[in-house]
Write an enzyme that holds these catalytic residues in place. Sequence first.
Site, PDB file in Angstrom:
ATOM      1  N   SER A 253     -21.003  -5.298  88.598  1.00 14.17           N
ATOM      2  CA  SER A 253     -19.904  -6.196  88.249  1.00 14.17           C
ATOM      3  C   SER A 253     -19.535  -7.005  89.491  1.00 14.17           C
ATOM      4  O   SER A 253     -20.151  -6.859  90.540  1.00 14.17           O
ATOM      5  CB  SER A 253     -18.694  -5.394  87.787  1.00 14.17           C
ATOM      6  N   LYS A 254     -18.504  -7.812  89.344  1.00  9.53           N
ATOM      7  CA  LYS A 254     -18.098  -8.697  90.443  1.00  9.53           C
ATOM      8  C   LYS A 254     -17.787  -7.927  91.728  1.00  9.53           C
ATOM      9  O   LYS A 254     -17.894  -8.459  92.817  1.00  9.53           O
ATOM     10  CB  LYS A 254     -16.869  -9.503  90.024  1.00  9.53           C
ATOM     11  N   ARG A 255     -17.391  -6.675  91.558  1.00 16.42           N
ATOM     12  CA  ARG A 255     -17.059  -5.866  92.746  1.00 16.42           C
ATOM     13  C   ARG A 255     -18.267  -5.712  93.677  1.00 16.42           C
ATOM     14  O   ARG A 255     -18.134  -5.488  94.864  1.00 16.42           O
ATOM     15  CB  ARG A 255     -16.616  -4.464  92.326  1.00 16.42           C
ATOM     16  N   HIS A 256     -19.461  -5.767  93.104  1.00 14.30           N
ATOM     17  CA  HIS A 256     -20.660  -5.506  93.904  1.00 14.30           C
ATOM     18  C   HIS A 256     -21.279  -6.766  94.506  1.00 14.30           C
ATOM     19  O   HIS A 256     -22.250  -6.705  95.220  1.00 14.30           O
ATOM     20  CB  HIS A 256     -21.715  -4.811  93.034  1.00 14.30           C
TER      21      HIS A 256
END
Length: 488
Positions: A253-256
């Site tokens: 996801s965007k976190r990565h």
Amino acid sequence: MKEFRVRFAPSPTGPLHIGGARSALFNFLLAQKLGGKFVLRIEDTDRERSSRESELNIFASLKWLGMNWDEGSDIGGPYGPYRQMERLDIYREYTQKLLDRGEAYYCYCSEEELEKERQEALAQGGNPKYSGKCRLLSAEDRQKYEAEGRKPVVRFRVPEEQEIVINDLVRGQVVFQSEEVGDFVIVKSDGIPTYNYAVVIDDALMKISHVIRAEEHLSNTPRQILLYEALGFEKPQFAHISLILGKDRSKMSKRHGATSVVQYKEEGYLPEAVVNFLALLGWAPEGEEEIFSLEELIKEFSLERVAKNPAVFDIEKLRWINGMYLRESSVEKLTEQALPYLIKAGYISGKPSQKEKEWAELVMTALQERLSTIKEVTEQAKIFVGEEVTIENEEAAVVLQQETFPLVLRTFRDKLVALEEVTPETIKALLKSIMKELKLKGQFVYMPIRVALTGQQHGPDLFLIIEILGKDLALRRIGKRLEKTMHN
Ligand code: GLU
């Protein structure tokens, strides 16, 4: 032999993301390797979420990565149209056949009725699949529902007690039972086909020989196989490639890291590096080598070496690969890519003069070894512009306290003033002469000058730094530093 034909079939509901690009790449590589065709089909049946903008983003992203298609919604081809909303007549024709043969039927159940049924089935510990209630509607029942204004969906009648075997080219044999699958909707009440239905008709009519797609579609495959059989189509071979997880093993996801391909472009990654990185998300090369050009990937890639277990998205790895490509790149090419960033940062003018271009080229020569992405040039080139020098940290400040610091700086200033031509060679000779004259070791000459000029203890080659700054700016910075030193 049957022609090798593969496709990438994105739903244009957002920008092309990393997972989609990876699926496209695996298809593209195989088509290139085997002399087959790579088809781009737009699955735009989700009318609310699909947009032309997303479609254009997908085209642009694929092109940026260097993946061109042989047939597609923009260029046409022998089995078009390649946009699902332009194929409604085709689906309708097959739906009629299935209805006529009793392999599909109209279902009038409302959402509330279906939900109630689901809840009841769950409460009894059963499978919450559709009960098949509308399978046996009489003409009168239908008339009654129509009179109520109900709009039917079309459901596929799932055959009973059938084993569905998929010989997946990545996952091996996967077996499903038709009992697990309830009669599913193939056409919605607005006449638009569902994904599982349209995909089968399209893949069959477009003569797709291999369906290579993300693992999340494996659970759809039994439904699709039943449809191939009911429609009398020859089945393609399937290969489901693993999910992409973040380093913490949760779904990517965007976190990565950025999820869409354009973001990588904007952040200054090179398309070659992104392609190389994507290929390694699930595919393992034979040897130790991890850097592959697109041509090499086409040669080396095979489904046999695509792993079953999830791929892990590691942004540091992408940065490393990108850095490798930047180092291999020519300075001219790097400069060309860096110009927009240098302009945006205001380091050079919007229409760079020849002199500014030469300056940019020197900057890229100095930074080539030090960048992981082109965008970093904005930050790293800061040391070359402006009058102000910011002392980076305590350690750098300590250098300014060295007893010999003012003397070294003054000597450097005097010699630089007298220097006729500023080149890495003349600077090198100049610094050597300071060492000799003041009987100082290299570090007591190089480090104070570096810190005085850039505020940092580490950085690019000092000779290059001085050449880039030029005599005047270097002298002004030294002068200012000397002033400050004297006031302390
Ligand atoms: N439109 C589907 C998606 O974007 C395609 C799936 C498939 O390749 O069959 O997920």
